[in-house]
Design an enzyme around this catalytic site. Structure first.
Site, PDB file in Angstrom:
ATOM      1  N   GLN A 262       0.833  -1.197   0.000  1.00 23.29           N
ATOM      2  CA  GLN A 262       0.000   0.000   0.000  1.00 23.29           C
ATOM      3  C   GLN A 262       0.869   1.249   0.000  1.00 23.29           C
ATOM      4  O   GLN A 262       0.622   2.202  -0.737  1.00 23.29           O
ATOM      5  CB  GLN A 262      -0.898  -0.016   1.243  1.00 23.29           C
ATOM      6  N   HIS A 265       2.321   3.016  -3.204  1.00 23.73           N
ATOM      7  CA  HIS A 265       1.499   3.796  -4.142  1.00 23.73           C
ATOM      8  C   HIS A 265       1.916   5.258  -4.161  1.00 23.73           C
ATOM      9  O   HIS A 265       2.148   5.832  -5.210  1.00 23.73           O
ATOM     10  CB  HIS A 265       0.014   3.697  -3.788  1.00 23.73           C
ATOM     11  N   GLU A 330     -10.207   1.504   3.384  1.00 27.20           N
ATOM     12  CA  GLU A 330     -10.427   1.092   1.988  1.00 27.20           C
ATOM     13  C   GLU A 330     -10.184  -0.421   1.859  1.00 27.20           C
ATOM     14  O   GLU A 330     -11.011  -1.147   1.339  1.00 27.20           O
ATOM     15  CB  GLU A 330      -9.455   1.878   1.098  1.00 27.20           C
ATOM     16  N   HIS A 331      -8.999  -0.883   2.322  1.00 27.05           N
ATOM     17  CA  HIS A 331      -8.665  -2.310   2.308  1.00 27.05           C
ATOM     18  C   HIS A 331      -8.489  -2.786   3.737  1.00 27.05           C
ATOM     19  O   HIS A 331      -7.772  -2.152   4.507  1.00 27.05           O
ATOM     20  CB  HIS A 331      -7.328  -2.565   1.592  1.00 27.05           C
ATOM     21  N   ASP A 364      -6.177  -6.562  -5.798  1.00 27.46           N
ATOM     22  CA  ASP A 364      -5.939  -5.405  -6.665  1.00 27.46           C
ATOM     23  C   ASP A 364      -5.967  -5.789  -8.135  1.00 27.46           C
ATOM     24  O   ASP A 364      -6.328  -4.992  -8.991  1.00 27.46           O
ATOM     25  CB  ASP A 364      -4.568  -4.796  -6.365  1.00 27.46           C
ATOM     26  N   HIS A 423     -53.075  18.129  -6.712  1.00 28.69           N
ATOM     27  CA  HIS A 423     -52.754  16.729  -6.451  1.00 28.69           C
ATOM     28  C   HIS A 423     -54.025  15.967  -6.049  1.00 28.69           C
ATOM     29  O   HIS A 423     -54.297  14.872  -6.529  1.00 28.69           O
ATOM     30  CB  HIS A 423     -51.723  16.606  -5.318  1.00 28.69           C
TER      31      HIS A 423
END
Lengths: 441, 441
Positions: A262, A265, A330-331, A364, A423
């Site tokens: 991770q 990145h 996220e993960h 991934d 209505h």
């Protein structure tokens, strides 16, 4: 500067330390906002001419018309044919697995009929046309193209239009090969806010799309935010995150490398381990120190871990799960015995990796589920990118003549209560005896 | 000024006339944006104190603490007990029907197991806490409260917190009764940007929510846009729209009143009829002229119809459906014989009302489907509010030791292709023979 933060949930200021570690404020750059606003206005009013002008200026690409910027399908197919066999097989296998998983997300139209003949339901349709932004240069990942394009095609989107900047005319063959595999319908060598504007508003040569997805730089993100409403957009992603819960019995090297995967990145990525075993945390720390110098992207990993990474000693795995729900990562890797037991306690995470063999990197690339996931705690209220992002629903309401008698009286009563007499009368007109609209008491 | 525009698809400038008629640009008011930015920052930093101060200033309500602004459940129940029987029955019946329809939208967790033991799936969970904005004064519609709160509770949201401004302390008993019926968990008499800020960021007395839904004025809309990302939000609604496709055989008065029922919402609402029968269009025009003076909200209807309404003569119903797909209306009535035949041609609409007895007003109140629908052509890419807006998905990935051998080699190949070596090694570590990571050719 330490290699990585070390926290202990038993320390008095743990909550404060954790909050500080997690804090991330997406900055808004006024100069980017202004530039993007101007470009979008210009593309909206001048169309192709404006797109060509910005492409000349930013990508140093001279073209007299959009046609000259089309990347023909023959070029994608040539790129695919030129791939080494192992790479081609890997890309095609990944696309197959992604397709098979996503097919399970397809929503179907449904209806039901009430005793009086009234039919209610929900009609599901695909979006007509989707724009897919693919970054140029180093950030162009073929896996990301698959993850965005395959769900759109599974949903039944008739036309997926890819845009990608090609500064100085340099095209990325791996991305073109992935476009061929994913079933992209059209590719145009334009990028930046001008490409987003062309997709959102349409030009003489580029039909307006209904939704724009895919990652991009700060200009692209700002442009997507601005055109939201005119078209749909996917989420604007924050820095990537991994949270690993480990019982201390997975090889420490595996966990260290998962954190690296991770952290590599970018410098803002966040990698955190939660573990109740202080001895194991020390092993992971040692593994990080030992393995880090062997990594090609060591400097990025080092910065990411030392600024935003942490090894956190927890009381037990229950506490680890509670912290995971607060972080809504996220993960999330649950690298333990009986991972299902702990997964049952997780309410908020983009993707949950269970068991010691489920490295995030397998997810991934090729497990099947999407790798476009909610970041920055948004997993509390949002989902991975999926087929459902390329389908939408329309309510179906077919009121029978009998149903109009009972439902019409209800609607009339409620409409009068809200002071909306048209209505009420619109429902009353459908009564067999319009003179007696009220529900008898 | 004519009563309502009359267009003919055979006229040369029809496309231009239609585009002009549909044009609507949501204006952005810089003074509102600035005021809202300041209020949100203040609420974020000072919490309850800021909320109390703005409530004093804008709603002229003095309270020393948030507790004093809580609307106790006893008051909702008293409001419910005080309702006339017919109104209470109507509200409860509507809530029941809305609940039954929405229960069919519930998503379920699913998994599947591959031959090598790898398990993939999608876990569905509800949002923890949702904020529901309910406007004060005349715009407070109990039906709208039901349409927002019921799907959240069906989804399993543990806590639905309603905020509603009560200028000078005036509370709306109909709204409180609806809150009791819908199963709202907490109600606080605060509103405006300060309420949105309190829900998004949390204060000492108000826990932060995960999503904010419900209509509001321009300040509320601006505040929701600004907090999006910190929390989820529903769509920001544009003016309401109805498009009626009629074969000319429904009573003209019914169609005229259906157009009124949309036009009476506000001056910007849009009501359009598509019909292949010029004689019927003349009948509807006469009905409009005759019925308009009888309507309590005649002035709003008159302005809406004369500025934004239209009776459009089409060649045939196929053409009407094609135009409907271009417009992607919020509400679409198909008032024809065999309405299913035409509904099959419709790709984009928020809600589709089929057959002569399905007045939009029945759908607005009690048919069951949601009345919070995509406006301003956003039905091209979005859906009615639903249970799915209060649930989210997490991917599940449990790679078996055997699966890690094949998938790991795939991931390694693709990760090396993208230059992400930590990703590759994280997968390779899980190989039984890490020395031979590559897929044999």
């Amino acid at each position: 500067m330490s290699l990585i933060h070390k926290l202990d949930t038993r320390s008095d200021d743990f909550r404060h330390q954790l909050t500080t570690l997690l804090a991330f404020e997406a900055s808004e750059d006024a100069s980017i906002e202004h530039a993007v606003t101007d470009i979008l206005l210009d593309v909206r009013s001048r169309g192709d001419a404006a797109v060509l002008e910005y492409t000349r200026r930013f990508d140093r690409l001279k073209a007299d018309n959009i046609e000259a910027l089309e990347i023909p399908r023959s070029e994608w197919l040539a790129a695919l044919d030129a791939l080494p066999a192992a790479q081609r097989t890997a890309l095609e296998s990944a696309a197959d697995r992604i397709r098979r998983y996503h097919e399970r997300q397809l929503m179907q139209t449904w209806t039901y009929t009430e005793p009086d003949g009234t039919v209610l339901g929900q009609k599901v349709t695909a979006l007509d046309r989707v724009g897919l932004y693919v970054p140029g240069g180093k950030a162009a990942y073929p896996s990301s193209l698959l993850m965005n394009a395959v769900p759109a095609k599974v949903a039944g989107v008739a036309e997926v239009v890819m845009v990608t900047p090609t500064p100085d005319g340099v095209r990325n063959p791996l991305v073109l090969a992935a476009a061929a595999i994913a079933g992209v319908d059209r590719a145009i060598a334009i990028g930046g806010a001008q490409a987003v504007g062309a997709l959102a508003y349409g030009t003489a040569s580029i039909a307006a799309v209904d939704k724009i997805v895919g990652p991009g730089n700060a200009y692209v993100a700002a442009a997507k935010r601005r055109v939201y409403g005119t078209v749909g957009i996917d989420m604007i992603a924050g820095p990537s995150e991994i949270l690993v819960i480990c019982d201390g019995k997975t090889p420490a090297d595996w966990i260290a490398m998962d954190l690296f995967s991770q952290a590599e990145h970018d410098e803002l990525a966040q990698a955190i381990l939660l573990c109740p075993d202080a001895g194991f945390i020390a092993e992971v720390e040692a593994a990080i120190a030992r393995l880090l110098p062997t990594m090609p992207r060591a400097e990025i990993i080092r910065t990411s871990l030392s600024n935003r990474g942490a090894l956190i000693l927890v009381k037990d795995l229950e506490e680890a799960c509670a912290i995971a729900n607060d972080i809504a990562p996220e993960h999330l890797e649950i690298s333990t015995e009986n991972p299902d037991r702990w997964a049952d306690l997780i309410r908020h995470a983009g993707a949950i990796f269970l068991g010691r063999h489920s490295s995030e990197s397998i997810g991934d690339y090729c497990a099947g589920p999407n790798h476009v996931l909610p970041t920055s705690r948004t997993a509390r209220f949002s989902s991975p990118l999926g087929v459902y992002d390329f389908q939408k629903r329309s309510s179906l309401i077919n009121v029978s003549p009998a149903g109009a008698q009972t439902l019409g009286r209800l609607a009339s009563e409620l409409a009068h209560g809200e002071g909306l007499q048209a209505h009420a009368r619109s429902a009353e007109f459908r009564l067999d005896d319009p003179a007696r609209p009220s529900t008898p008491d």
